[in-house]
Design an enzyme around this catalytic site. Sequence first.
Site, PDB file in Angstrom:
ATOM      1  N   HIS A   8     -19.856  20.672 -10.718  1.00  0.00           N
ATOM      2  CA  HIS A   8     -18.685  20.601  -9.848  1.00  0.00           C
ATOM      3  C   HIS A   8     -17.746  21.777 -10.071  1.00  0.00           C
ATOM      4  CE1 HIS A   8     -14.662  18.683  -8.756  1.00  0.00           C
ATOM      5  NE2 HIS A   8     -15.359  18.610  -7.629  1.00  0.00           N
ATOM      6  N   GLU A  36     -21.491  22.881  -6.740  1.00  0.00           N
ATOM      7  CA  GLU A  36     -20.491  22.609  -5.714  1.00  0.00           C
ATOM      8  C   GLU A  36     -19.351  23.598  -5.876  1.00  0.00           C
ATOM      9  OE1 GLU A  36     -16.750  20.765  -4.135  1.00  0.00           O
ATOM     10  OE2 GLU A  36     -17.229  21.430  -6.175  1.00  0.00           O
ATOM     11  N   ASP A  38     -15.614  25.341  -3.638  1.00  0.00           N
ATOM     12  CA  ASP A  38     -14.652  25.198  -2.553  1.00  0.00           C
ATOM     13  C   ASP A  38     -14.377  26.559  -1.934  1.00  0.00           C
ATOM     14  OD1 ASP A  38     -13.831  22.301  -3.172  1.00  0.00           O
ATOM     15  OD2 ASP A  38     -13.460  23.322  -5.081  1.00  0.00           O
ATOM     16  N   HIS A  51     -10.067  26.131  -4.878  1.00  0.00           N
ATOM     17  CA  HIS A  51      -9.867  24.741  -4.471  1.00  0.00           C
ATOM     18  C   HIS A  51      -8.527  24.521  -3.786  1.00  0.00           C
ATOM     19  CE1 HIS A  51      -8.582  20.531  -4.989  1.00  0.00           C
ATOM     20  NE2 HIS A  51      -9.847  20.256  -4.733  1.00  0.00           N
ATOM     21  N   GLU A 110     -17.918  23.353   0.064  1.00  0.00           N
ATOM     22  CA  GLU A 110     -16.882  22.559   0.719  1.00  0.00           C
ATOM     23  C   GLU A 110     -15.887  23.461   1.431  1.00  0.00           C
ATOM     24  OE1 GLU A 110     -13.145  19.527  -0.132  1.00  0.00           O
ATOM     25  OE2 GLU A 110     -14.658  19.787  -1.693  1.00  0.00           O
TER      26      GLU A 110
END
Length: 250
Positions: A8, A36, A38, A51, A110
Site C-alpha cells: 500500500h 498500490e 495514488d 496521496h 488510484e
Amino acid sequence: MANPCCAHRGASGLAPENTMAAMKKALTFPFVEWIELDVQLSKDGVPVVMHDDTVNRTTDRKGRVADFTAAELASMDAGSWFSPEFRGEPVPTLEQVLDLTAGKCRLNIELKTYGGRYPGIEAAVAGLLRRHGRTRDSVITSFDPLALRRVKEAERSIRTGLIIDAAPPGLEQALARIGAAFLSIGWTRLTAERMAAFRKAGLEVMAWTVDRKPGMRRIAAMGEDIIICTNYPDRFGELKAGRKFKWFGR
C-alpha cells in the site's frame, strides 16, 4: 497463506509513502504481486504520485499539489518526515513508477479525482499506461464512478475498479453498470457471504488496509483469491512463512 500481497503506497510502513524508496522496498519482497499508489495532476498536467491534495503532510513545503509543476514537486523533500534516512526523497511521477516496476509487479493506480478535481487525469493516466505497455497488468481505481467511466472512454482495454469502505445492497450490479471488474474494499467490510457474491459476479477483490496478524488471517480464511493490501509486506511475509510474528518499524 497463498493470497496475493499488495504493498500500500509502496512499502509505506518501511519507507515514506508514495516515494520511489517505498516502491523499491516493496519490490524486495518476492511475494509482492501488486503495488498500490495514488495519482494526482501537477500544475503542468503531469501525473504525479501523492496521496493528499496538498504537500503539507509529507514534504518540506506547503500548498496544493495542483499549484506546483512536476519539476517543483521533484525538488521537494518527501522523505524526512518519515525518517532522516530518507532526506531528499522526491515526489515521483507515475511514469517513473511505471519504468521501475515494469515486468516486476502489477499496479493499482488510484485516481485522487474527488468529483472531477483534475480534469483530464483519466486520459493522461490511460495514455501513459498505453505508451508503456501496462494496460494489461494495471488497474485504475477511484472512489468516483464517473472517473472510472472516463477511463473506459479513454482506453477500453484498461481494467477499472471501485474503491469503497462499505458494502451496500446492489454493489455488484453497480459495478457492472460502470464496467468495473475490480473491487477495492475496506477489509473490515468483507464477510464470507459477501465474498461469495463478489465471486459470483466475477469481481477481483482487494482488501485494504490490513496491517495486523489477526486481520490478515481473517481475510485469508475467506479465500486465497483475495488480494491483501498492507503497509507492511514484511509482516505479511512472516505470516506467510509461518514464522513468529514480529512487530518492527512504525
